[in-house]
Scaffold this motif. Structure first.
Motif, PDB file in Angstrom:
ATOM      1  N   LEU A 160      25.493   9.317  21.008  1.00  0.00           N
ATOM      2  CA  LEU A 160      24.814  10.187  21.965  1.00  0.00           C
ATOM      3  C   LEU A 160      23.961  11.213  21.226  1.00  0.00           C
ATOM      4  O   LEU A 160      24.274  11.596  20.094  1.00  0.00           O
ATOM      5  CB  LEU A 160      25.830  10.898  22.861  1.00  0.00           C
ATOM      6  N   TYR A 179      28.113   5.588  28.150  1.00  0.00           N
ATOM      7  CA  TYR A 179      27.231   5.187  27.054  1.00  0.00           C
ATOM      8  C   TYR A 179      27.757   3.951  26.323  1.00  0.00           C
ATOM      9  O   TYR A 179      27.000   3.028  25.999  1.00  0.00           O
ATOM     10  CB  TYR A 179      27.068   6.347  26.082  1.00  0.00           C
ATOM     11  N   TYR A 226      21.187  10.101  27.686  1.00  0.00           N
ATOM     12  CA  TYR A 226      21.755   9.767  26.374  1.00  0.00           C
ATOM     13  C   TYR A 226      22.350  10.982  25.673  1.00  0.00           C
ATOM     14  O   TYR A 226      22.302  11.086  24.450  1.00  0.00           O
ATOM     15  CB  TYR A 226      20.701   9.148  25.444  1.00  0.00           C
ATOM     16  N   TYR A 240      23.458   7.067  31.315  1.00  0.00           N
ATOM     17  CA  TYR A 240      22.945   5.759  30.903  1.00  0.00           C
ATOM     18  C   TYR A 240      22.963   4.804  32.074  1.00  0.00           C
ATOM     19  O   TYR A 240      23.935   4.748  32.834  1.00  0.00           O
ATOM     20  CB  TYR A 240      23.790   5.199  29.759  1.00  0.00           C
TER      21      TYR A 240
END
Length: 494
Positions: free
Chosen positions: A406, A327, A439, A430
């Motif tokens: 997140l 992420y 996510y 991601y």
């Protein structure tokens, strides 16, 4: 089956398309074209839209207000314009139908498939309709549904689980070849040893590609077919540069893999045009390989100034940290237990890392490693994320992931004892170029009983209100665990 005629264009032309030259056959659920002929379906069923007027209807009952359901379609084949819509209706007392929810395009993936996550407002009879969008909508799809908020994604073995994840993330490579749905690479790692794969999730995400597993003697037929499928748009339409990364030496991923890759038509065509590289990232040990992967990510997509430091034998901690790593674009560097590995230290210097998180307890990464990092970066820039078990460490990492952005209301659940299925899940979090993904954090569970840490996470953050995935077959994560996971939503208030 559906037979397609594929017309390939040169770069700059109008593109390529798959047009059905043999009609898609009716599926085994026909006739299900209206609410009066709607079927009661199993949790996974296979369907076709065999003409542009075809629609598929499902019927189900709700016994209690607030019962949650998840519905997801996954495109498996289609013509150029195959685009699904999904509608949810309630049967009223007078026999009419009231639309209560709908979906137009999946919000996780670059795909014209659908998902609905929904809570029943009242008991009664409900219908789900899946239809095509406009003329020419013929193709095949899979429908997944369940009570709760999660569904399983798995293959018959570790290699095919990786393939199934790739098919989920890159559905449109079946159809919309000329609409920008393409990857710039693939990452291949060992299916027999987890060490090199720990850093590979971020690299796969940075090239918008899957993380696929090699067997001890080479790639399975299914894996080779999947590589062919996902490279096809970039090779034959976009002509964009491609890289296939192999992680680890020939002991981990045999040299036969490179031979197999060159025999894949799309790879051969792109190699001939000098538009594809096959790059093996292999250091003298797992620590150097992880550093090389981090450097490759930096050259492809750039990285942040934060790194996650994971014990070189602590695969479970590496799985959990895959979510924030992917992420944020922060590399995973491996270290020995007793002292910071020289390879990780050098990478910290070379990559300009200023903040480090040590992942796991002192049994996997000692306090001496933490001291070494403090000497390099300063005490204020070093932190440890750990718990009393791998499940508690995953919880701590998930909390950290929520802190950095997140979503706590969606997650990927994997086995804490079965690494192959778990490691290939990281790219689901991601995709850099597409900006898509779940996510959410990756959390670990026992294969036979849902871990208390997952329950505690949900209790802290409220019940999920979006689609979650359980990755791996029933030997990795049992149906009992899936059912326990889905039941959390009904028992934990928002």
């Amino acid at each position: 089956m559906m037979v397609s005629s594929v017309a390939f264009a040169k770069p700059g032309d109008s593109g390529i398309s798959t047009q059905a030259t043999v009609s898609v056959p009716a599926d085994s659920w026909e006739s299900d074209d209206t609410s009066t002929t709607a079927r009661t379906l199993p949790k996974t069923s296979y369907h076709t839209l065999d003409s542009w007027t075809d629609t598929d209807w499902m019927k189900f009952s709700v016994s209690a207000t607030g019962t949650p359901f998840v519905f997801e379609t996954q495109i498996t084949e289609g013509n150029t314009y195959f685009d699904l819509y999904m509608y949810l209706y309630k049967l009223e007392a007078d026999g009419s139908l009231t639309e209560v929810e709908s979906s137009d395009d999946h919000s996780y993936w670059s795909a014209y498939s659908e998902f609905i996550q929904w809570e029943a407002s009242s008991p009664g009879t409900y219908f789900l309709e899946v239809t095509g969008y406009g003329d020419g909508e013929t193709g095949m799809y899979t429908l997944h549904w369940d009570k709760g908020f999660a569904r399983r994604i798995a293959g018959a073995d570790r290699y095919r689980t990786g393939v199934e994840i790739s098919k989920l993330m890159y559905q449109m490579y079946h159809t919309y070849y000329d609409y920008g749905f393409y990857t710039s690479g693939v990452v291949i790692t060992s299916g027999s040893s987890p060490a090199d794969a720990l850093a590979g999730g971020l690299l796969a995400s940075s090239v918008d590609g899957p993380l696929l597993l090699s067997g001890p003697t080479g790639l399975s037929a299914e894996t080779r077919a999947e590589i062919s499928r996902i490279l096809r748009p970039a090779v034959y339409y976009d002509n964009s540069p491609l890289t296939i990364y192999i992680l680890g030496g020939t002991v981990a991923v045999p040299s036969a893999v490179e031979t197999q890759l060159r025999a894949i038509p799309e790879v051969a065509a792109s190699l001939k045009e000098e538009n594809l590289e096959i790059v093996r990232l292999s250091g003298a040990n797992r620590y150097e390989t992880a550093a090389m992967v981090a450097e490759a990510v930096d050259s492809v997509a750039g990285i942040t100034d934060t790194a996650y430091i994971v014990g070189g034998t602590a695969w479970a901690d590496g799985v959990a940290v895959g979510a924030p790593s992917v992420y944020m674009g922060s590399p995973v560097l491996l270290t020995a237990q007793g002292s910071l590995s020289p390879e990780a230290a050098q990478a910290i210097d070379d990559l300009g890392i200023t903040t480090a998180y040590v992942i796991g307890g002192e049994a996997v990464v000692s306090s001496d490693v933490e001291d070494d990092l403090v000497d390099m970066l300063g005490a204020a820039n070093v932190d440890r994320l750990s718990g009393g078990s791998r499940y508690a460490t995953a919880w701590a990492v998930a909390e950290h992931g929520v802190d950095i952005g997140l979503n706590a209301d969606r997650m990927i659940l994997v086995s804490g004892l079965n690494w192959p299925d778990a490691l290939v899940a990281a790219p689901m979090v991601y995709q850099y170029g597409a900006g898509n993904g779940v996510y959410g954090p990756i959390m670990l569970t026992s294969p036979t009983s849902l871990s208390g840490e997952v329950k505690a996470f949900v209790e802290d953050h409220g019940q999920p209100d979006s689609l979650c995935y359980v990755v791996g077959g029933t030997s990795a994560v049992s149906d009992t665990v899936l059912n326990q996971f889905n039941a959390l939503r009904a028992s934990v208030p928002n």
